[in-house]
Design an enzyme around this catalytic site. Structure first.
Site, PDB file in Angstrom:
ATOM      1  N   PHE A   1       0.730  -1.144  -0.032  1.00  0.00           N
ATOM      2  CA  PHE A   1      -0.038   0.031  -0.049  1.00  0.00           C
ATOM      3  C   PHE A   1       0.886   1.078  -0.109  1.00  0.00           C
ATOM      4  O   PHE A   1       0.315   2.289  -0.414  1.00  0.00           O
ATOM      5  CB  PHE A   1      -1.042  -0.009   1.321  1.00  0.00           C
ATOM      6  CG  PHE A   1      -0.339   0.363   2.523  1.00  0.00           C
ATOM      7  CD1 PHE A   1      -0.368   1.703   2.932  1.00  0.00           C
ATOM      8  CD2 PHE A   1       0.176  -0.563   3.324  1.00  0.00           C
ATOM      9  CE1 PHE A   1      -0.077   2.241   4.151  1.00  0.00           C
ATOM     10  CE2 PHE A   1       1.024  -0.218   4.548  1.00  0.00           C
ATOM     11  CZ  PHE A   1       0.560   1.286   4.968  1.00  0.00           C
ATOM     12  N   LYS A   2       2.158   1.007   0.501  1.00  0.00           N
ATOM     13  CA  LYS A   2       2.892   2.293   0.498  1.00  0.00           C
ATOM     14  C   LYS A   2       3.088   3.080  -0.722  1.00  0.00           C
ATOM     15  O   LYS A   2       3.319   4.248  -0.995  1.00  0.00           O
ATOM     16  CB  LYS A   2       4.350   1.903   1.121  1.00  0.00           C
ATOM     17  CG  LYS A   2       4.338   1.273   2.759  1.00  0.00           C
ATOM     18  CD  LYS A   2       3.990   2.143   3.589  1.00  0.00           C
ATOM     19  CE  LYS A   2       3.887   1.440   4.886  1.00  0.00           C
ATOM     20  NZ  LYS A   2       4.909   1.255   5.545  1.00  0.00           N
ATOM     21  N   ASP A   3       3.017   2.132  -1.933  1.00  0.00           N
ATOM     22  CA  ASP A   3       3.236   2.733  -3.305  1.00  0.00           C
ATOM     23  C   ASP A   3       2.066   3.735  -3.648  1.00  0.00           C
ATOM     24  O   ASP A   3       2.187   4.655  -4.381  1.00  0.00           O
ATOM     25  CB  ASP A   3       2.789   1.408  -4.351  1.00  0.00           C
ATOM     26  CG  ASP A   3       4.106   0.559  -4.275  1.00  0.00           C
ATOM     27  OD1 ASP A   3       5.023   1.042  -4.117  1.00  0.00           O
ATOM     28  OD2 ASP A   3       3.565  -0.655  -4.608  1.00  0.00           O
TER      29      ASP A   3
END
Length: 475
Positions: A116-118
């Site tokens: 999810f950091k993307d």
């Protein structure tokens, strides 16, 4: 829109200044002077924007409320460049799918590094490159990762003009896939440092460097950790996108369960709720490192020493100092910077905990701000992964499993419960095999990644050592 520090520095700053700065000079975290309010008409407009024009346009609408020092045409172009179906795998970007009994999964892990950091880091990379080019400057990014932030940052920044990345990680504590994603990058502007310690030691090093104002200014130190407001702001968008997919009209409410270590992901939900998104509950899901669950149940925030931070099968949440938690406590205490500084700058350093149970504001964490919490263990993780696979044919990673386990305990009839998926299962294959007896699917581009040559430097948990390393590579 101007920004202030959680520790009392009221000298307002523009977005692009704090984009490059990271921590405030007084050691606090930046927040907007106020949260823009979204009325029913705006919510309806945004619903149409997402459904008809897509996620990039929705991101532009949300970000425009907070960013007024980038021309609108440029900001829109940055959003369009970032959020494409080619990069994130679908036109929805964050597609929602039903799981069971009112529980939904919001897919946030289809970006370049499968985490999810993307969602925020891809935008941050484009923002950095844009602003540095506009100023004719360079930036040395110093970060700490427990697994996913590092690879997301490095993939977003690799090859970017004017940017170097120095990423610390706890030696041996990430999964083999996570290590391979980071350490196999050979780009000249990427530097990986494996620290002899836990994530909190890495995070302490980053904060110590950031608090050395002379060094920070001399070497243009910035951060991509979620202490950077720009990253948290980008995450606010997918709460709105999830809501629009789960509801038909603005009178409906939803809840979110968010696997949480550093409190950044769920803090973005707090911001969305403060803006007016109809969120009933924000449920914080922890693993065995249950500092946040303990706080929401007792009012006591008690950080653990490195030796007492458990090494778990959801390693990205093996954190006992939740940096972004300071932002929420600042709001909880009526934006009292002096009080926030006394807690996070003084009490934690002196005794390692603070207790708000008797404070009249503590009850508002649940009543006014909608927070709840729960925790999960390795056994819970295995059982949830196995059950979700056998009953629904859906494979989930270990952190998402923590979220699903806790969501099942908090789901309310008639209120969709959206679990934020945090990573694809392949990043934690060993535990998936333990739970299900089968290997998770692996995107073809990552075949054989663990066998690639690696470039990483070992280092003691020492702030001076990282300063010397940075200085040596910026000569």
């Amino acid at each position: 829109m101007k920004y202030i520090s959680t520790r009392g520095d009221q000298s307002p700053k523009h977005f692009c200044d704090i984009l490059l700065e990271g921590l405030a000079p007084d050691g606090g975290l930046y927040l907007p002077e106020h949260y823009p309010k979204v009325d029913d008409a705006t919510l309806s407009h945004w619903r149409g924007v997402y459904q008809n024009q897509g996620y990039a346009e929705l991101a532009f609408e949300v970000l425009s409320l907070y960013i007024d020092d980038i021309p609108a045409v440029d900001l829109k172009a940055l959003c369009q460049k970032t959020y494409t179906a080619e990069v994130f795998g679908s036109k929805e970007i964050v597609p929602l799918r039903a799981l069971e009994n009112g529980i939904w999964l919001e897919a946030l892990s289809n970006g370049p590094t499968l985490a999810f950091k993307d969602m925020a880091m891809q935008l941050l990379g484009n923002l950095f490159e844009y602003e540095l080019a506009r100023r004719g400057e360079e930036l040395n990014i110093l970060g700490a990762t427990s697994g996913d932030t590092g690879s997301a940052a490095e993939y977003a920044m690799r090859g970017k003009k004017g940017v170097r990345v120095f990423m610390t990680s706890p030696k041996g504590r990430m999964s083999p896939f996570q290590q391979a994603q980071m350490f196999s990058l050979m780009d000249d502007n990427i530097f990986n440092i494996a620290v002899d310690g836990v994530f909190d030691d890495c995070q302490d090093m980053v904060k110590a460097v950031s608090n050395d104002l002379d060094f920070k200014r001399q070497y243009k130190i910035g951060t991509v950790n979620s202490i950077n407001w720009a990253r948290l702001l980008a995450q606010v968008v997918y709460y709105f996108a999830g809501y629009f997919q789960a509801t038909q009209q603005n009178t409906e409410k939803v809840s979110f369960t968010v696997p949480s270590g550093n409190f950044g992901n769920v803090c973005a939900g707090h911001v969305a709720r403060m803006m007016g998104l109809p969120i009933a509950r924000l449920v914080v899901a922890t693993n065995e490192n249950d500092v946040l669950d303990e706080f929401f149940k007792t009012g006591v925030y008690r950080v653990r020493a490195s030796a007492d931070t458990h090494e778990t099968s959801s390693p990205s949440m093996d954190i006992s100092k939740a940096s972004n938690f300071e932002r929420f406590v600042f709001d909880l205490l009526g934006r009292d910077g002096a009080r926030t500084k006394a807690l996070f700058g003084d009490a934690l350093a002196r005794v390692g905990f603070f207790d708000l149970e008797a404070h009249p504001a503590f009850s508002q964490a649940a009543t006014r701000y909608g927070f709840d919490s729960g925790k999960s263990s390795h056994a819970d993780r295995l059982a949830t992964i196995k059950d979700t696979w056998e009953r629904h044919g859906t494979m989930i990673d270990t952190h998402t499993a923590d979220g699903v386990k806790v969501a099942r305990e908090h789901v309310q009839a008639g209120v969709p419960m959206i679990v934020l998926e945090t990573a694809l299962p392949i990043k934690f294959a060993e535990t998936i095999v333990e739970a299900t007896g089968r290997e998770p699917d692996r995107p073809p581009k990552f075949n054989g990644i663990e066998a690639l040559p690696k470039r990483v430097v070992d280092m003691a948990a020492d702030a001076q050592a990282i300063k010397t390393f940075i200085a040596g590579h910026c000569a």
